[in-house]
Design a protein around this motif. Structure first.
Motif, short mmCIF file in Angstrom:
data_model
loop_
_atom_site.label_atom_id
_atom_site.label_comp_id
_atom_site.label_asym_id
_atom_site.label_seq_id
_atom_site.Cartn_x
_atom_site.Cartn_y
_atom_site.Cartn_z
N UNK A 9 -1.18 1.10 -4.47
CA UNK A 9 -2.19 1.41 -5.49
C UNK A 9 -1.25 1.99 -6.76
N UNK A 10 -1.58 2.24 -7.76
CA UNK A 10 -0.92 2.95 -8.90
C UNK A 10 -0.32 4.11 -8.32
N UNK A 11 0.91 4.37 -8.66
CA UNK A 11 1.71 5.30 -8.33
C UNK A 11 2.32 5.25 -6.99
N UNK A 12 2.12 4.20 -6.21
CA UNK A 12 2.58 3.93 -4.71
C UNK A 12 3.99 3.53 -4.91
N UNK A 13 4.48 3.26 -3.92
CA UNK A 13 6.10 2.96 -3.84
C UNK A 13 6.16 2.00 -2.74
N UNK A 14 7.08 1.18 -3.12
CA UNK A 14 7.79 0.15 -1.97
C UNK A 14 9.26 0.43 -2.21
N UNK A 15 9.86 0.65 -0.99
CA UNK A 15 11.18 0.94 -0.95
C UNK A 15 11.82 -0.06 0.00
N UNK A 16 13.02 -0.65 -0.54
CA UNK A 16 13.89 -1.66 0.31
C UNK A 16 15.14 -1.19 0.63
N UNK A 17 15.51 -1.14 1.84
CA UNK A 17 16.76 -0.87 2.29
C UNK A 17 17.42 -2.00 3.17
N UNK A 18 18.78 -1.92 3.11
CA UNK A 18 19.56 -2.84 3.86
C UNK A 18 20.74 -2.13 4.51
N UNK A 19 21.29 -2.76 5.53
CA UNK A 19 22.53 -2.31 6.17
C UNK A 19 22.88 -2.68 7.38
N UNK A 20 23.63 -2.31 8.09
CA UNK A 20 23.88 -2.51 9.55
C UNK A 20 23.56 -1.43 10.73
N UNK A 21 23.45 -1.67 11.80
CA UNK A 21 23.12 -0.76 12.69
C UNK A 21 23.26 -1.71 14.22
N UNK A 22 23.56 -0.46 15.22
CA UNK A 22 23.60 -1.05 16.62
C UNK A 22 22.23 -1.08 17.17
N UNK A 23 21.53 -2.16 17.87
CA UNK A 23 20.49 -2.37 18.58
C UNK A 23 20.51 -2.15 19.90
N UNK A 47 11.53 -3.13 4.57
CA UNK A 47 10.39 -2.85 3.60
C UNK A 47 9.41 -1.80 3.79
N UNK A 48 9.30 -0.94 3.28
CA UNK A 48 8.32 0.37 3.36
C UNK A 48 7.30 0.42 2.29
N UNK A 49 6.33 0.61 2.36
CA UNK A 49 5.32 0.95 1.38
C UNK A 49 4.25 2.32 1.52
N UNK A 50 3.59 2.48 0.69
CA UNK A 50 2.98 3.69 0.71
C UNK A 50 1.38 3.35 0.57
N UNK A 51 1.15 2.02 0.90
CA UNK A 51 -0.12 1.42 0.91
C UNK A 51 -1.09 2.07 1.84
N UNK A 52 -2.20 1.29 2.02
CA UNK A 52 -3.31 1.97 3.06
C UNK A 52 -3.14 1.95 4.69
N UNK A 53 -2.06 0.92 4.78
CA UNK A 53 -1.49 0.89 6.57
C UNK A 53 -2.65 -0.21 6.86
N UNK A 54 -2.45 -0.55 8.27
CA UNK A 54 -3.27 -1.28 8.84
C UNK A 54 -3.59 -0.62 10.37
N UNK A 55 -4.96 -0.77 10.80
CA UNK A 55 -5.08 -0.61 11.95
C UNK A 55 -4.78 -1.44 12.93
N UNK A 56 -4.92 -1.22 14.29
CA UNK A 56 -4.38 -1.94 15.49
C UNK A 56 -5.34 -3.22 15.44
N UNK A 57 -6.26 -3.45 15.22
CA UNK A 57 -6.96 -4.67 15.10
C UNK A 57 -6.31 -5.81 14.19
N UNK A 58 -6.02 -5.33 12.88
CA UNK A 58 -5.45 -6.05 11.86
C UNK A 58 -3.92 -6.14 12.45
N UNK A 59 -3.20 -5.55 12.93
CA UNK A 59 -1.92 -5.48 13.38
C UNK A 59 -1.69 -6.65 14.40
#
Length: 116
Positions: A9-23, A47-59
């Protein structure tokens, strides 16, 4: 990224990051992945957002073709992303909680080449 932008929503954030990592195998086991995915060095896109999120049923449904929480749209975006990730022997992790936002992390093996 479009899904994240539409979730905030207004004032929310979306953050995009990239890189390398060991998995590790443990991280692979906690993700959605191709059966040929093996531990090692991966590149990532988060990609991370500050939106409302999702419940287990939606996920539980987000990768189903034609599933959508929107009034308009086809619901193919995340199903397509999952197909691409699996096709490149990658993995995908989703962390979401109602009221706390959502983070999608796509990992692809560093140096993977398809077709031999």
């Amino acid at each position: 990224i479009l899904n994240a932008a539409e979730a905030v929503h207004e004032g929310g954030r979306v953050v995009v990051t990239t890189g390398t990592e060991m998995v590790s195998q443990a991280e692979i086991d906690r993700s959605v992945h191709d059966t040929a995915t093996v531990p090692g060095e991966f590149v990532y896109l988060r990609v991370a957002d500050t939106g409302g999120g999702m419940d287990e049923e939606t996920l539980a449904k987000i990768f189903d073709p034609f599933f959508s929480t929107k009034f308009t749209g086809r619901g193919l975006g995340l199903a397509a992303v999952l197909g691409i990730v699996r096709g490149h022997r990658g993995l995908l992790r989703v962390d979401s909680r109602p009221g706390r936002g959502t983070t999608f992390a796509v990992n692809l093996p560093r140096g993977y080449r398809s077709g031999g």
